[in-house]
Design an enzyme around this catalytic site. Structure first.
Site, PDB file in Angstrom:
ATOM      1  N   HIS A  19     -12.966   8.937  -3.899  1.00 54.31           N
ATOM      2  CA  HIS A  19     -12.103  10.223  -4.126  1.00 54.31           C
ATOM      3  C   HIS A  19     -13.141  10.958  -5.167  1.00 54.31           C
ATOM      4  O   HIS A  19     -12.968  12.166  -5.187  1.00 54.31           O
ATOM      5  CB  HIS A  19     -10.858  10.146  -4.105  1.00 54.31           C
ATOM      6  CG  HIS A  19     -10.131   9.616  -2.963  1.00 54.31           C
ATOM      7  ND1 HIS A  19      -8.950   8.931  -2.921  1.00 54.31           N
ATOM      8  CD2 HIS A  19     -10.505   9.665  -1.836  1.00 54.31           C
ATOM      9  CE1 HIS A  19      -8.757   8.403  -1.841  1.00 54.31           C
ATOM     10  NE2 HIS A  19      -9.570   9.259  -0.872  1.00 54.31           N
ATOM     11  N   ASP A 185     -11.624   8.865  18.800  1.00 49.35           N
ATOM     12  CA  ASP A 185     -12.647   7.961  18.011  1.00 49.35           C
ATOM     13  C   ASP A 185     -13.498   8.782  17.175  1.00 49.35           C
ATOM     14  O   ASP A 185     -14.185   9.601  17.851  1.00 49.35           O
ATOM     15  CB  ASP A 185     -13.255   7.076  19.186  1.00 49.35           C
ATOM     16  CG  ASP A 185     -14.389   6.012  18.429  1.00 49.35           C
ATOM     17  OD1 ASP A 185     -14.657   6.144  17.457  1.00 49.35           O
ATOM     18  OD2 ASP A 185     -14.643   5.073  19.062  1.00 49.35           O
ATOM     19  N   ASP A 206     -15.652   6.950   7.075  1.00 47.66           N
ATOM     20  CA  ASP A 206     -15.081   5.860   6.061  1.00 47.66           C
ATOM     21  C   ASP A 206     -14.136   5.042   7.141  1.00 47.66           C
ATOM     22  O   ASP A 206     -12.885   5.027   6.990  1.00 47.66           O
ATOM     23  CB  ASP A 206     -13.961   6.638   5.221  1.00 47.66           C
ATOM     24  CG  ASP A 206     -13.073   5.800   4.367  1.00 47.66           C
ATOM     25  OD1 ASP A 206     -13.623   4.654   3.961  1.00 47.66           O
ATOM     26  OD2 ASP A 206     -11.908   6.169   3.843  1.00 47.66           O
TER      27      ASP A 206
END
Length: 332
Positions: A19, A185, A206
């Protein structure tokens, strides 16, 4: 396939690295007048409770985001004999240097991170008490915080429970069609959005890597993305664990970026040893996740300096033993 829940890991040291990097990227990329399309292939639930059952069960946030915001200083485990687990940039190598990194004002990227947390946690902002830090933003909420009216955010999540939570959390923002959520997906659907209409895009990939094939899918997905839209900014988080696929992934990403003639940056953060230990009863204890990395294809020119300032402070604040360190490598 659906057993992984990021709620158990929200706010851990890997999230802090991820982050911090994401905020630095979004802050720079949203400064331009041209519209930006942001695509998050594995979005998760979007928001997490740090005082919820999942997070409190794992306790990982205590070794991550709470260490960053806490008034406590450098963990005593860091010592002068710490090896330099680095390539291009060295972390503090002495107790004095580590203490200095912990005592100095937060690097801009870390300060932006803490400021964002304060905006979501008014009681934490008012008191500065880490115990009042209860709402933790996942990547979708961080990305949305930086968007202007012209930008778009596309979120994909396959886990049915997390998809439901993500849909509800985004709806509370009241941002209309600027943010779209789909139960698809992300690996497969990415190709349908590249190149984007305004020819500017950032993609965050991620996955959980719970399935071993995720490593190969990430490399294939990024290779296809660069072919479809060479100038996009592609961001990959990956775990650093004793598994060949984990060590091969950044090498594969570096190779594909180099072959495509694109610049790249690879940052890693190690907080502890990856070695197995035994407790007093003789039982083997696994260390959990000791390190993770962020690989960026086509990084902004400002990202290296942002991370050069932030990474030593993350080592000083989050390091759990003398193996703590970081690397920051780039090319192209």
């Amino acid at each position: 396939m659906f057993s992984y829940r990021h709620a158990f890991h929200a706010g851990n040291h890997a999230d802090v690295l991820k982050h911090t990097t994401l905020i630095a990227l979004m802050k720079y990329l949203t400064q331009k007048d041209t519209a930006l399309t942001v695509i998050d292939t594995h979005a998760g639930a979007g928001l997490y409770r740090l005082d919820g059952d999942y997070t409190e069960t794992s306790g990982e946030a205590q070794e991550g985001i709470f260490r960053l915001v806490s008034a406590s200083k450098t963990p005593a485990a860091l010592s002068a004999s710490a090896p330099a687990a680095t390539k291009k940039v060295a972390p503090p190598k002495t107790p004095g240097a580590a203490k200095a990194a912990a005592d100095e004002p937060l690097a801009p990227a870390l300060q932006d991170y803490v400021d964002l947390l304060r905006s979501l946690n008014p009681q934490f902002a008012a008191s500065g008490d880490p115990a009042q830090l209860k709402i933790y933003p996942g990547s979708p909420f961080i990305e949305q915080q930086f968007l202007s009216g012209r930008d778009k955010l596309k979120l994909f999540e396959l886990h049915p429970t997390d998809f439901k939570s993500l849909t509800g959390n985004i709806a509370q923002l009241g941002v209309g069609r600027q943010v779209t959520v789909a139960c698809e997906d992300g690996f497969e659907v990415l190709k349908t959005f590249l190149p984007p209409p305004a020819r500017r895009a950032m993609v965050l990939c991620d996955p959980s890597y719970e399935i071993k094939s995720d490593y190969a899918r990430v490399a294939a997905c990024m290779g296809d993305a660069v072919k479809r839209f060479a100038t996009g900014t592609y961001v990959v988080w990956y775990p650093i664990i004793p598994r060949p696929e984990a060590h091969d992934l950044p090498r594969k990403l570096k190779t594909l970026a180099t072959k495509a003639g694109r610049s790249w940056l690879n940052a890693t953060l190690t907080v502890k040893s990856s070695k197995l230990t035994t407790d007093e009863a003789g039982d083997v204890k696994r260390p959990g996740l000791p390190a993770s990395g962020m690989f960026v294809i086509n990084p902004p020119h400002t990202l290296k300096a942002d991370l050069q300032a932030a990474l030593p402070q993350l080592v000083a604040r989050l390091g759990q033993d003398r193996n703590a360190g970081f690397t920051l490598d780039h090319g192209g």
